[in-house]
Design an enzyme around this catalytic site. Structure first.
Site, PDB file in Angstrom:
ATOM      1  N   LYS A  42     -11.984   5.451 -10.325  1.00  0.00           N
ATOM      2  CA  LYS A  42     -10.342   4.781 -11.126  1.00  0.00           C
ATOM      3  C   LYS A  42      -9.990   3.813  -9.924  1.00  0.00           C
ATOM      4  O   LYS A  42     -10.505   3.587  -9.131  1.00  0.00           O
ATOM      5  CB  LYS A  42      -9.524   6.077 -10.530  1.00  0.00           C
ATOM      6  CG  LYS A  42      -8.217   5.951 -10.485  1.00  0.00           C
ATOM      7  CD  LYS A  42      -6.894   7.053  -9.950  1.00  0.00           C
ATOM      8  CE  LYS A  42      -6.055   7.188 -10.010  1.00  0.00           C
ATOM      9  NZ  LYS A  42      -5.285   8.522  -9.976  1.00  0.00           N
ATOM     10  N   LYS A  78      -2.477   1.538  -2.783  1.00  0.00           N
ATOM     11  CA  LYS A  78      -3.531   2.328  -3.395  1.00  0.00           C
ATOM     12  C   LYS A  78      -5.258   2.536  -3.186  1.00  0.00           C
ATOM     13  O   LYS A  78      -5.753   3.036  -3.251  1.00  0.00           O
ATOM     14  CB  LYS A  78      -3.117   3.557  -4.328  1.00  0.00           C
ATOM     15  CG  LYS A  78      -1.844   4.159  -4.279  1.00  0.00           C
ATOM     16  CD  LYS A  78      -2.357   5.195  -5.391  1.00  0.00           C
ATOM     17  CE  LYS A  78      -0.343   5.910  -6.098  1.00  0.00           C
ATOM     18  NZ  LYS A  78      -0.624   7.045  -6.790  1.00  0.00           N
ATOM     19  N   LYS A  92     -11.105   4.714 -15.296  1.00  0.00           N
ATOM     20  CA  LYS A  92      -9.802   4.307 -15.287  1.00  0.00           C
ATOM     21  C   LYS A  92      -9.602   3.315 -14.481  1.00  0.00           C
ATOM     22  O   LYS A  92      -9.961   2.905 -13.523  1.00  0.00           O
ATOM     23  CB  LYS A  92      -8.825   5.403 -15.246  1.00  0.00           C
ATOM     24  CG  LYS A  92      -7.485   5.668 -15.242  1.00  0.00           C
ATOM     25  CD  LYS A  92      -7.048   6.809 -14.535  1.00  0.00           C
ATOM     26  CE  LYS A  92      -5.460   6.643 -14.470  1.00  0.00           C
ATOM     27  NZ  LYS A  92      -4.345   7.376 -14.171  1.00  0.00           N
TER      28      LYS A  92
END
Length: 415
Positions: A282, A304, A335
């Site tokens: 991700k 993040k 992702k």
């Protein structure tokens, strides 16, 4: 009605008479009669005789075989150069020259069974449109959610992943609402399983929808995301979701060691059959913007990047793959999807586990926006993008297009 075709002088070509199935024939009618067509020497193309099948077969036994039709090559437009054909042993276009051939040799297929439909839910009664994601809504968990799942099932989509919009009053720095057995997600799972017991429900395991800080983990006072303490909370969240009836729990937080800890927690509670779909690769992507609007889950500060992967990195995905496999993941997810199709292929080539890919909100919204502006053919681009994700190696695709695309595959238009 018989078909008439001109041939070079010779014998006959046999064509069956085609009768409408409601036509009645007198008892003496020979239903096996055929029309024989011969090109006369005057080349008038007229029908010379009519023969039964037995007569045609007898002619064939006697050696009166029809001459083949002449080879006629259509002419090119005026000005086409006259050249000697290229001496090519292979002409790949031979396998593309007709729809039947293209279908026969198609390497990648797409079906509604490949789709997982993400659904946004909230506590309200009404379905609320999401401005940045045309066609998507925050669904009322008691009515809108049921209606949307029912429509998706009508076109063959039977897998769903739930994302909750949590009221601000329930958000805390440690995200305790994430493992409330009577929270929005557990209630929704129980409702769906009661109404549609055969569907597959995926859940999101992360703290960001429940955190007052908007991060996937607990934030220390100096801004550091605490790994092991977050994993402890995630285990309780996963068990709560499994208790409600989830089929697949999906840690999307990217904390180290969370897959193994969740597996151990599930097994300790007797949920040996609940699968784990790990968000293995991700990335800290700019394609997530519309999703964060949908859940109102933007980080209160910072970004993040200390836990999601650097978009510039490729080989690092193998480190995450090896860790997730060893810790007991059942499915590995990449992702975003299409911009990271090389990473999908990397995981496909290095793991025997099923590979999932998430066509994220930014991918969806760009196609929708360009379609509205008539810059692209939305339906064709939608289907091509999904096929490309499958071709890259994804077994399942999480996509907001799932119901719309399944409708196209089924020959219907979903509303």
């Amino acid at each position: 009605m018989a078909s008439t075709i001109s041939f070079s002088p010779g014998n006959v070509l046999v064509r069956p008479k085609v009768a409408h199935r409601t036509t009645s024939f007198p008892p003496s009618t020979n239903l096996r009669s055929f029309v024989a067509v011969r090109a006369s020497s005057e080349q008038d193309g007229s029908i010379k005789t009519s023969r039964t099948l037995e007569e045609c077969e007898a002619a064939a036994v006697a050696g009166n075989i029809p001459a083949p039709p002449p080879l006629v090559k259509p002419a090119g437009p005026k000005g086409t150069p006259k050249i000697k054909p290229l001496d090519l042993a292979r002409r790949p276009r031979r396998n593309r020259r007709s729809p039947a051939l293209r279908s026969a040799f198609q390497e990648t297929t797409l079906s509604p069974a490949n789709f997982v439909l993400p659904l946004f839910i909230h506590e309200g009664e009404l379905d609320t449109p999401i401005g940045a994601m045309p066609g998507c809504f925050r669904l009322g968990w008691q009515h809108g959610l049921i209606a949307e799942v029912s429509k998706a099932r009508d076109v063959g989509v039977n897998s769903f992943v739930l994302f909750p919009k949590i009221p601000d009053a329930l958000k805390t720095p440690t995200g305790d609402e994430a493992y409330n057995d009577n929270g929005l997600v557990p209630r929704s799972i129980r409702l769906l399983k009661d109404k549609f017991p055969d569907i597959i429900i995926y859940t999101d395991v992360a703290l960001d929808p429940y955190s007052s800080d908007g991060h996937d983990g607990i934030v220390r006072e100096d801004g550091v995301i605490m790994n092991d303490e977050t994993v402890y909370q995630l285990c309780k969240q996963a068990v709560s979701q499994a208790r409600a009836g989830a089929d697949v729990v999906s840690p999307s937080d990217m904390m180290d060691g969370r897959v193994g800890a969740i597996r151990e927690a599930l097994d300790a509670e007797g949920f040996h059959d609940v699968s784990i779909m790990s968000y293995t690769a991700k990335y800290a992507s700019a394609f997530y913007g519309p999703f964060r609007e949908a859940l109102d889950s933007n980080p209160r500060f910072g970004d993040k990047k200390t836990y999601q992967m650097n978009p510039a990195n490729y080989r690092e995905a193998l480190i995450e793959t090896e860790a997730d496999e060893s810790e007991g993941a059942d499915i590995l997810l990449v992702k975003p999807a299409l911009p990271y199709s090389d990473v999908i292929r990397l995981l496909r080539d290095n793991s025997s586990l099923p590979i999932a890919a998430y066509q994220v909100s930014g991918e969806y919204s760009m196609i929708k926006a360009a379609g509205v502006l008539k810059m692209i053919d939305e339906e064709r681009v939608m289907m091509e993008s999904l096929m490309c994700i499958r071709r890259a190696g994804a077994d399942i695709i999480l996509s907001y297009f799932a119901r719309q695309a399944a409708g196209v595959l089924c020959g219907t238009k979903s509303n």
